[in-house]
Design an enzyme around this catalytic site. Structure first.
Site, PDB file in Angstrom:
ATOM      1  N   ASP A  93       0.867  -1.191   0.000  1.00 24.27           N
ATOM      2  CA  ASP A  93       0.000   0.000   0.000  1.00 24.27           C
ATOM      3  C   ASP A  93       0.896   1.232   0.000  1.00 24.27           C
ATOM      4  O   ASP A  93       2.072   1.162   0.377  1.00 24.27           O
ATOM      5  CB  ASP A  93      -0.908   0.013   1.245  1.00 24.27           C
ATOM      6  CG  ASP A  93      -1.835   1.236   1.242  1.00 24.27           C
ATOM      7  OD1 ASP A  93      -2.376   1.577   0.169  1.00 24.27           O
ATOM      8  OD2 ASP A  93      -2.010   1.870   2.302  1.00 24.27           O
ATOM      9  N   SER A  94       0.319   2.356  -0.403  1.00 22.73           N
ATOM     10  CA  SER A  94       1.065   3.608  -0.344  1.00 22.73           C
ATOM     11  C   SER A  94       1.459   3.928   1.107  1.00 22.73           C
ATOM     12  O   SER A  94       2.436   4.625   1.339  1.00 22.73           O
ATOM     13  CB  SER A  94       0.215   4.737  -0.917  1.00 22.73           C
ATOM     14  OG  SER A  94      -0.990   4.825  -0.186  1.00 22.73           O
ATOM     15  N   GLU A 153      -4.729   9.646   8.333  1.00 23.35           N
ATOM     16  CA  GLU A 153      -3.268   9.681   8.545  1.00 23.35           C
ATOM     17  C   GLU A 153      -2.912  10.613   9.706  1.00 23.35           C
ATOM     18  O   GLU A 153      -1.944  10.383  10.400  1.00 23.35           O
ATOM     19  CB  GLU A 153      -2.559  10.143   7.268  1.00 23.35           C
ATOM     20  CG  GLU A 153      -2.723   9.176   6.099  1.00 23.35           C
ATOM     21  CD  GLU A 153      -1.560   8.196   5.962  1.00 23.35           C
ATOM     22  OE1 GLU A 153      -0.431   8.567   6.300  1.00 23.35           O
ATOM     23  OE2 GLU A 153      -1.803   7.061   5.501  1.00 23.35           O
ATOM     24  N   HIS A 195      -8.024   3.112   3.483  1.00 25.32           N
ATOM     25  CA  HIS A 195      -8.023   3.881   4.735  1.00 25.32           C
ATOM     26  C   HIS A 195      -9.428   4.026   5.337  1.00 25.32           C
ATOM     27  O   HIS A 195      -9.574   4.274   6.529  1.00 25.32           O
ATOM     28  CB  HIS A 195      -7.525   5.316   4.486  1.00 25.32           C
ATOM     29  CG  HIS A 195      -6.045   5.447   4.405  1.00 25.32           C
ATOM     30  ND1 HIS A 195      -5.304   4.854   3.417  1.00 25.32           N
ATOM     31  CD2 HIS A 195      -5.169   6.125   5.190  1.00 25.32           C
ATOM     32  CE1 HIS A 195      -4.035   5.171   3.596  1.00 25.32           C
ATOM     33  NE2 HIS A 195      -3.925   5.940   4.653  1.00 25.32           N
ATOM     34  N   CYS A 243     -11.243   2.777  -0.750  1.00 27.22           N
ATOM     35  CA  CYS A 243      -9.936   3.268  -0.299  1.00 27.22           C
ATOM     36  C   CYS A 243      -9.650   2.508   0.980  1.00 27.22           C
ATOM     37  O   CYS A 243     -10.517   2.444   1.875  1.00 27.22           O
ATOM     38  CB  CYS A 243      -9.967   4.762  -0.032  1.00 27.22           C
ATOM     39  SG  CYS A 243      -8.438   5.347   0.728  1.00 27.22           S
TER      40      CYS A 243
HETATM   41  N1  DGL Z   1      -4.616   3.389   0.374  1.00 31.66           N
HETATM   42  C1  DGL Z   1      -4.930   4.239  -0.740  1.00 31.66           C
HETATM   43  C2  DGL Z   1      -6.140   3.704  -1.508  1.00 31.66           C
HETATM   44  O1  DGL Z   1      -6.701   2.715  -1.158  1.00 31.66           O
HETATM   45  C3  DGL Z   1      -5.204   5.640  -0.329  1.00 31.66           C
HETATM   46  C4  DGL Z   1      -4.034   6.369   0.249  1.00 31.66           C
HETATM   47  C5  DGL Z   1      -3.327   7.254  -0.718  1.00 31.66           C
HETATM   48  O2  DGL Z   1      -3.913   8.213  -1.249  1.00 31.66           O
HETATM   49  O3  DGL Z   1      -2.152   6.983  -0.894  1.00 31.66           O
HETATM   50  O4  DGL Z   1      -6.552   4.302  -2.468  1.00 31.66           O
END
Ligand code: DGL
Length: 281
Positions: free
Chosen positions: A16-17, A164, A200, A198
């Protein structure tokens, strides 16, 4: 050096990012605790949500390459933005010469696959980052699989920063969550199923529930991705046989290890050991 020999495990790689993919990782490990895992968060360069196609593709490819080097034959992009903007190009363009026997899977398809059975009205809402929503990946994927389902998408660019920065319980969170849900349901009042597209967003679940009609089903992706992965491994013994089963788990981040383990406590119930790495070579 091929790190596979060093660690003698063939783990499932989860990328993940940043932290969000931990919500998917948690569900995967819950369903399949015996496998080995490496979680990689590119925290130094997150969020990806507002970045261009080229940048998300480049960063994601570097992360996948790193996980392959760590010995992962299978990598899950537990990030919608990376799945929307990089997965297909990596599968088509990079895998054939990086390693044609390795696999990279995303989170969009497993989520879309369950929609027809979950929605009665056949009106679906999708909430995601600007990158995911502007790619229209959900609309395209649903149109291919279930052309009778109507999709309405809404970008929520402030939601990841809320998570975050641990502001998910604050009055500010209420403002931004309500704003986007109101917009979505104004566009289509018949939505009965809402995808949190997403990784998050499960952290915002309690607040989201406050602002949607009671009968609307909320889809957090983790359990569906885990279900589909289990099924994938049953259907692909050639991949399953390559994975090791010692129940180990490593956490890698491109930012500070201390920061990651501290923030990860919001997502996971246990203290974790984290290693800092670089992947931008
Ligand atoms: N985890 C990313 C997603 O599911 C979102 C976080 C980001 O913008 O890097 O899209």
């Amino acid at each position: 050096m091929d790190k596979r020999n060093k660690h003698k495990v063939a783990p499932i790689g989860i990328f993940d990012s940043g932290y969000g993919g931990l919500t998917v990782f948690e569900k995967i490990r819950e369903q399949m605790p015996a496998y080995d895992y490496i979680y990689l968060g590119d925290n130094a360069r997150s969020p990806y949500g507002n970045r261009s196609f080229e940048v998300v593709y480049k960063f994601t490819r570097q992360a996948v390459f790193h996980l392959f080097q760590e010995g992962c034959p299978l990598v899950i992009l537990a990030c919608n933005t990376a799945s929307a903007k990089a997965l297909r190009t990596i599968q088509m363009r990079d895998l054939p010469h990086l390693n044609p026997f390795n696999r990279v899977l995303g989170v969009i398809r497993p989520t879309v696959e369950v929609l027809d059975q979950l929605s009665r009205s056949k009106h679906i809402g999708v909430l995601g980052t600007s990158g995911t929503i502007s790619s229209e990946s959900y609309t395209i994927e649903v149109a291919k699989m279930f052309p009778h389902i109507q999709v309405t998408e809404e970008a929520c660019p402030m939601w990841v920063p809320l998570v975050e920065n641990r502001e998910y319980d604050s009055p500010g969170a209420d403002y931004f969550i309500r704003k986007h849900l109101d917009r979505l349901f104004t566009q289509d009042a018949d939505i009965d199923t809402l995808i949190l597209a997403c990784t998050h967003y499960p952290l915002l679940l309690d607040k989201i529930k406050k602002y949607i009609p009671e009968q609307v089903k909320l889809i957090s992706q983790g359990e569906y991705v885990a279900d589909r992965l289990k099924d994938y491994l049953l259907r692909h013994p050639e991949m399953e046989n390559r994975l090791t089963h010692t129940g180990s788990c490593r956490f890698l981040t491109t930012e500070s290890a201390e920061k990651f383990s501290d923030a990860a406590s919001v997502f996971l119930d246990e203290p974790i050991h984290v290693e800092q790495i670089t992947i931008d070579a």
